[in-house]
Structures are given as C-alpha cells and as structure tokens.
Design a protein around this motif. Structure first.
Motif, PDB file in Angstrom:
ATOM      1  N   TRP A  25       0.742  -1.414   0.062  1.00  0.00           N
ATOM      2  CA  TRP A  25      -0.064  -0.043  -0.177  1.00  0.00           C
ATOM      3  C   TRP A  25       0.828   1.265   0.092  1.00  0.00           C
ATOM      4  N   VAL A  26       1.948   1.313   0.670  1.00  0.00           N
ATOM      5  CA  VAL A  26       2.921   2.378   0.874  1.00  0.00           C
ATOM      6  C   VAL A  26       3.469   2.556  -0.456  1.00  0.00           C
ATOM      7  N   LEU A  27       3.800   1.586  -1.070  1.00  0.00           N
ATOM      8  CA  LEU A  27       4.569   1.677  -2.667  1.00  0.00           C
ATOM      9  C   LEU A  27       3.440   2.203  -3.579  1.00  0.00           C
ATOM     10  N   PHE A  28       2.183   1.673  -3.159  1.00  0.00           N
ATOM     11  CA  PHE A  28       1.235   2.138  -4.313  1.00  0.00           C
ATOM     12  C   PHE A  28       1.034   3.561  -4.070  1.00  0.00           C
ATOM     13  N   GLY A  29       0.871   3.940  -2.901  1.00  0.00           N
ATOM     14  CA  GLY A  29       0.693   5.469  -2.540  1.00  0.00           C
ATOM     15  C   GLY A  29       1.732   6.290  -3.187  1.00  0.00           C
ATOM     16  N   LEU A  30       3.086   5.728  -2.960  1.00  0.00           N
ATOM     17  CA  LEU A  30       4.275   6.448  -3.435  1.00  0.00           C
ATOM     18  C   LEU A  30       4.095   6.626  -4.869  1.00  0.00           C
ATOM     19  N   GLY A  31       3.745   5.425  -5.817  1.00  0.00           N
ATOM     20  CA  GLY A  31       3.808   5.434  -6.932  1.00  0.00           C
ATOM     21  C   GLY A  31       2.699   6.573  -7.602  1.00  0.00           C
ATOM     22  N   LEU A  32       1.659   6.454  -6.977  1.00  0.00           N
ATOM     23  CA  LEU A  32       0.503   7.314  -7.469  1.00  0.00           C
ATOM     24  C   LEU A  32       0.821   8.836  -7.068  1.00  0.00           C
ATOM     25  N   CYS A  33       1.663   9.165  -5.975  1.00  0.00           N
ATOM     26  CA  CYS A  33       1.934  10.513  -5.815  1.00  0.00           C
ATOM     27  C   CYS A  33       2.945  10.840  -6.651  1.00  0.00           C
ATOM     28  N   SER A  34       3.890  10.086  -6.963  1.00  0.00           N
ATOM     29  CA  SER A  34       5.002  10.218  -7.904  1.00  0.00           C
ATOM     30  C   SER A  34       4.439  10.631  -9.413  1.00  0.00           C
ATOM     31  N   VAL A  35       3.273   9.994  -9.729  1.00  0.00           N
ATOM     32  CA  VAL A  35       2.689  10.134 -11.118  1.00  0.00           C
ATOM     33  C   VAL A  35       1.986  11.548 -11.069  1.00  0.00           C
ATOM     34  N   LEU A  36       1.318  11.585  -9.920  1.00  0.00           N
ATOM     35  CA  LEU A  36       0.776  13.152  -9.927  1.00  0.00           C
ATOM     36  C   LEU A  36       1.635  14.368 -10.025  1.00  0.00           C
ATOM     37  N   LEU A  37       2.695  14.085  -9.444  1.00  0.00           N
ATOM     38  CA  LEU A  37       3.842  15.091  -9.020  1.00  0.00           C
ATOM     39  C   LEU A  37       4.347  15.000 -10.591  1.00  0.00           C
ATOM     40  N   ALA A  38       4.652  13.911 -11.235  1.00  0.00           N
ATOM     41  CA  ALA A  38       5.217  14.023 -12.570  1.00  0.00           C
ATOM     42  C   ALA A  38       4.515  14.753 -13.497  1.00  0.00           C
ATOM     43  N   LEU A  39       3.165  14.339 -13.259  1.00  0.00           N
ATOM     44  CA  LEU A  39       2.057  15.095 -14.218  1.00  0.00           C
ATOM     45  C   LEU A  39       2.087  16.781 -14.032  1.00  0.00           C
ATOM     46  N   ARG A  40       2.310  17.191 -12.968  1.00  0.00           N
ATOM     47  CA  ARG A  40       2.160  18.527 -12.417  1.00  0.00           C
ATOM     48  C   ARG A  40       3.647  19.181 -12.745  1.00  0.00           C
ATOM     49  N   VAL A  41       4.802  18.277 -12.897  1.00  0.00           N
ATOM     50  CA  VAL A  41       5.899  18.918 -13.334  1.00  0.00           C
ATOM     51  C   VAL A  41       5.959  19.122 -14.698  1.00  0.00           C
ATOM     52  N   ILE A  42       5.360  18.022 -15.485  1.00  0.00           N
ATOM     53  CA  ILE A  42       4.998  18.039 -16.948  1.00  0.00           C
ATOM     54  C   ILE A  42       4.526  19.182 -17.409  1.00  0.00           C
ATOM     55  N   ALA A  43       3.445  19.429 -16.534  1.00  0.00           N
ATOM     56  CA  ALA A  43       2.454  20.600 -16.783  1.00  0.00           C
ATOM     57  C   ALA A  43       3.292  21.961 -16.831  1.00  0.00           C
ATOM     58  N   ASN A  44       4.098  22.252 -15.850  1.00  0.00           N
ATOM     59  CA  ASN A  44       5.057  23.441 -15.776  1.00  0.00           C
ATOM     60  C   ASN A  44       5.860  23.460 -16.615  1.00  0.00           C
ATOM     61  N   SER A  45       6.742  22.431 -16.660  1.00  0.00           N
ATOM     62  CA  SER A  45       7.808  22.571 -17.711  1.00  0.00           C
ATOM     63  C   SER A  45       8.457  21.337 -18.107  1.00  0.00           C
ATOM     64  N   ARG A  46       8.550  21.281 -19.480  1.00  0.00           N
ATOM     65  CA  ARG A  46       9.170  19.887 -19.802  1.00  0.00           C
ATOM     66  C   ARG A  46      10.602  19.697 -19.393  1.00  0.00           C
ATOM     67  N   ARG A  47      11.522  20.857 -19.350  1.00  0.00           N
ATOM     68  CA  ARG A  47      12.857  20.911 -18.865  1.00  0.00           C
ATOM     69  C   ARG A  47      12.836  20.266 -17.407  1.00  0.00           C
ATOM     70  N   LYS A  48      11.887  20.733 -16.541  1.00  0.00           N
ATOM     71  CA  LYS A  48      11.904  20.397 -15.254  1.00  0.00           C
ATOM     72  C   LYS A  48      11.368  18.844 -15.137  1.00  0.00           C
ATOM     73  N   LEU A  49      10.321  18.414 -16.304  1.00  0.00           N
ATOM     74  CA  LEU A  49      10.321  16.795 -16.380  1.00  0.00           C
ATOM     75  C   LEU A  49      11.442  16.177 -16.600  1.00  0.00           C
ATOM     76  N   GLN A  50      12.252  16.580 -17.400  1.00  0.00           N
ATOM     77  CA  GLN A  50      13.296  15.857 -17.844  1.00  0.00           C
ATOM     78  C   GLN A  50      14.437  15.883 -16.649  1.00  0.00           C
ATOM     79  N   LEU A  51      14.386  16.887 -16.044  1.00  0.00           N
ATOM     80  CA  LEU A  51      15.579  16.939 -14.756  1.00  0.00           C
ATOM     81  C   LEU A  51      14.993  16.133 -13.586  1.00  0.00           C
ATOM     82  N   THR A  52      13.703  16.088 -13.485  1.00  0.00           N
ATOM     83  CA  THR A  52      13.124  15.441 -12.470  1.00  0.00           C
ATOM     84  C   THR A  52      13.151  14.014 -12.564  1.00  0.00           C
ATOM     85  N   GLN A  53      13.032  13.438 -13.945  1.00  0.00           N
ATOM     86  CA  GLN A  53      12.826  12.077 -14.068  1.00  0.00           C
ATOM     87  C   GLN A  53      14.405  11.686 -14.325  1.00  0.00           C
ATOM     88  N   ARG A  54      15.443  12.172 -14.545  1.00  0.00           N
ATOM     89  CA  ARG A  54      16.588  11.885 -14.420  1.00  0.00           C
ATOM     90  C   ARG A  54      17.141  11.847 -13.036  1.00  0.00           C
TER      91      ARG A  54
END
Length: 523
Positions: A187-216
C-alpha cells in the motif's frame, strides 16, 4: 517582491503537498522495508526455531544416557563415558527452558516445564557428581540413572509433541506478521507511486525541462537506493554467514582487542569451556591456565605476528589441553588478535593410556620387560657414572607350572598378582621391579651392595613363603621363591651382563633345592 499569481501559487502548493506526501510515503516505505527485513532475518537465522530439534535431541539423549548407565553396570563402559553423557544431557536443557515458543500454545501445558525442571534437577545433581575416573562412583550414579530415567522417557516424548505444536503456532504467527508487513509495504509503494505520477504530471504541466531533470534525478535516486539496498543485504548476509561458520566451527574462536579488554567475538563453545559469562571481559589472561604460559604466548605472538600449533593447557572447569593458533590483525583500524583453538584432551588421555600399556604388565601392574630393561640401563649407567653400588635380583616362583595345571590359569593369575604385591611392598620406591615373563621377576636396587641385596632378597622370599591360598577344591596352596643376587662389578655397563650373573645365581638356587637365595661373585 511582487505577489505570485493565484494559479502559480496553486501549482506551488500542489507541488509542496505532493512532495510532502511522497516524503511521508517514502519514510513509510523505508519503515515497512525495515520491518520486512527484520522478519526475514529472524526467519532466516540459522539458529532460529531449533526448539523441535533440541527437544528431539533431549529425548534421544535420555535414551543414550540410559544405555550408557546399563553399559557401566555391565562393565562394558567406563566412568568417563557416563560423565560425558551427564554433561551432554545438562547442556541440552538451557535453550528449552528459556525459549518463549511455549507461550504460543492455545492451551497451556504446565507439564512441559515440570518435565524440564525434573530433568534439570536430576542433571544438575548428576553433573556435580560426574564420576570422571571414578568407576565405583560411576556404578552408583548409573544405578540411580536406571531408576530415574525410564519414567521420563514418555514425558520427554510428550515434550517433543508439544514443542512441535508450539513451534507451528509460533511460525503461523510469524508468517501472519510478515504478510501484514508485505501488505503495508504494497500500500505504501502504491501510494508512493500514485503521488509520484501526480507530481510527474504536475511537473510536466509546468515545464518539459523540469520534467526531464526530475525524471533523471528520480532514475538516479532509484538506482542508488537499489545499490544501497543490495549492498546492505550482501553485507548482512556475509556477516550472518561468517557468524554461522564461526559458531558451528569445531574450533573455539576469539577475536580480542589488543588495546583493552573488549572482545569483538568469542564463540559460545569457548565461553562454555572457560565458564566466562558473555558480559564479562574476555582476555588472553583468562584463556590460559598458566600465567607464565600466557606471557610466553603473548611475547611469541608479538615477535612473529602469528603462531601455529601451540600446544598448551587452557583455563576451564576443569582445565584442558588444546592446540592454539593466533594471528595479529586490525579491526576497525585498531590492533587485535585472532585466536582459535582445538580441544585435544581426549588425544592426551589416549596418549597417556598408550604409554601406560606400552610400559606396564597388564596382569600385575609392574614394569614389563621392555620398560624394565630401558629403565634398568639408565640406572646402571648412573651407578657407573657416580661410582655407586647397584645390585640385581632375579626371582622365580618355584613349581608354578603345576599350580597352573592343577588349579587353572585364573588361580595362577591370582597367585602372580599376590606375589607382585608382596615384592612391591618389600622393595623401596627407588627400586625398579618388573615382570620378565611367566613366573619370572627381576629387580634393580640402586645404592645397594651385595649384603644389603641379600637382606632384601631374604625378606621378600620369607614374605612370599608366608602367603597362603585356598583353591576351589578347598585345598591350601603355598608358594616359595628362588632368588639369584648379583652386585654390579666395577666398569660393568651392560645390563644384560648383570642380569645374566643374577640369573646364573638363580639357577644355582633352583639346583640347590629351591626356596633359597644364591649370590653371584661381585668382583
């Protein structure tokens, strides 16, 4: 600083909230991983959950102790074997008496503790009376064991059954706890994955560069976590494997600091042999039985950096012989000594027994021909070196063969033993007495001239003549001795020459009618 737009503040707040959730879930994942790791280590520990094996060993040891007691009473085993069984029985009880596994029984079984306490009480009493080298005490203890052990066999079998049930319940509880820990981690890993996806989507919406840096950065963190976890697991497995190897090694091992009394590691068997509590300081000084031997050992180790096959006596209850090895090394950057030893007490006892068998006549307990000749040569050389008197006696039981033929070899053996006893009592402690074979004996008398040797010969001849035996048919049997006496000649170095002259005197005594003493010319 100008105020931020509402949309930007909303996005920042969203990132902060998602970051907080990720941090909390990461911490939860770490805690869940730690919990799972602890359960896995506990289940995988080599010494865990051995209560059933220990109970079975206790039941089997009762059988072995009972069989050893029967063999002692039947004369088929010695006292040391029975003492060993008592020590083994006592060593099997502490783990079962202290284990919490019986708390997992659905229905309490107080008879388990009663059985363990009964065996503990008996083994403690027998251990205090362990008959090392005491055949008479061993038979008394064996008789007591034959009375006390048979009623305990059935309760011991019940103990094995109850231990199996308790251990099953305990393992079920452990598996359930592990399952709950895995569920929490999922459950913790599931929640962690879900929040990571949401944060990744938010970062993608803000900036493609931030998405690339964050993903790396995320990829790097994941790789680092995997490496740390893998490395931690490898180190833990190596440490557990090393401790298992040391604990189960037939050698006793200790890793000691050279700067203080701290011991990095001491094997359980070595603590048991020395009687030192695990919380007490353990040093080389407490390992050796002789302080001088410890000083020599320490100095040699300092000089050479290592020692191999050092044979010595180590401290214990009682002290015991061992072969010791040692190496100088560093632990955490500080000097230390690795010492390991192997118990050779049994080998020493066998060597002593072999030496005794090689030098002693098994029937009379006197020196056999080989040992007599070896020591006699040394006595004769000493007499020659210091120009001292020395005499030899050759003694033969008169008409011994008819005694053997008439009354049997068992009666003849008893006669030989009685004569050997009289001869021993008639000579001094410094005199050498041996049985050369059959009914023939010989003695070397240091610091004794011919007249003194004659007096000794007459004394032992009269003491043997006073012996009287009763045969199975009720008849009385008496003995006499014929003795030949010879004194060392000046310059006489060969023992066989001295004994040959005494032997010729013996034949003159027999030819002269027996039961008499004859002398050989001294010069």
């Amino acid at each position: 600083m100008p105020p931020q737009p509402p949309r930007r503040r909303y996005r920042r707040l969203t990132v902060i909230i998602l970051s907080g959730l990720i941090a909390a879930l990461t911490a939860g994942a770490g805690a869940a991983l730690l919990l799972v790791h602890q359960h896995v280590r506990q289940l995988a520990h080599p010494d865990a959950h051995s209560e059933l094996w220990q109970a079975y060993q206790l039941r089997a040891e009762l059988e072995r102790s009972l069989n050893s007691a029967r063999q002692v009473l039947a004369g088929k085993s010695d006292s040391d074997a029975l003492a060993t069984r008592v020590e083994v029985l006592a060593s099997l009880l502490p783990p079962l008496r202290t284990t919490p596994v019986y708390n997992y029984l659905v229905v309490p079984r107080p008879e388990v503790q009663v059985t363990l306490e009964t065996i503990q009480h008996l083994s403690d009493a027998w251990l205090r009376r362990a008959p090392w080298g005491q055949p008479a005490a061993a038979k008394v203890l064996a008789g007591e064991m034959l009375r006390e052990l048979p009623p305990l066999l059935e309760p011991a079998h019940e103990l094995v059954v109850v231990t199996n049930i308790a251990l099953t319940n305990y393992m079920d509880a452990e598996r359930q706890d592990l399952q709950r820990a895995f569920n929490l981690l999922a459950w913790v890993l599931f929640g962690l994955g879900l929040c990571s996806v949401l944060l990744a989507l938010r970062v993608i919406a803000n900036s493609r560069r931030k998405l690339q840096l964050t993903q790396r950065l995320h990829d790097l963190n994941q790789s680092l976590e995997q490496r740390v976890e893998q490395r931690t697991q490898e180190l833990s497995e190596r440490k557990a494997l090393l401790r298992y190897i040391l604990d189960t090694s037939p050698s006793d091992v200790a890793l000691l600091s050279d700067e203080d009394s701290r011991a990095h590691y001491v094997s359980p068997r070595l603590l048991q042999r020395t009687g030192i509590h695990p919380d007490e300081p353990f040093t080389l000084h407490r390992l050796f039985d002789d302080p001088d031997e410890e000083a020599r050992f320490r100095q040699s180790l300092t000089d050479h950096g290592q020692l191999d096959s050092w044979e010595t006596r180590l401290a214990g209850n009682p002290a015991y012989w061992a072969i010791v090895w040692a190496r100088k090394m560093e632990v955490e950057g500080r000097p230390a000594s690795l010492v390991w030893s192997f118990d050779i007490n049994q080998r020493k006892a066998m060597e002593q027994e072999l030496r005794l068998l090689a030098t002693t006549d098994p029937l009379t307990g006197l020196q056999n021909r080989h040992a007599f000749v070896k020591r006699g040569v040394a006595l004769l050389k000493s007499a020659q070196r210091y120009e001292r008197q020395c005499a030899a006696l050759m003694l033969d039981i008169d008409f011994f063969k008819p005694i053997n033929d008439t009354h049997g070899h068992a009666f003849g053996d008893a006669v030989l033993q009685a004569v050997a006893k009289e001869l021993t009592q008639g000579l001094r402690e410094v005199d050498l007495l041996g049985r050369l074979g059959g009914e023939e004996f010989a003695a070397i008398l240091p610091e004794t001239d011919l007249q003194q040797a004659l007096q000794v010969a007459e004394r032992v001849r009269n003491s043997v003549q006073a012996l009287s035996f009763t045969s199975e048919d009720g008849s009385r049997v008496r003995l006499t001795l014929s003795i030949g006496v010879a004194a060392r000649r000046e310059g006489e170095l060969r023992l066989e020459d001295l004994l040959a002259r005494a032997d010729r005197a013996l034949y003159r005594a027999k030819a002269g009618g027996r039961n008499r003493t004859e002398t050989a010319p001294g010069l």
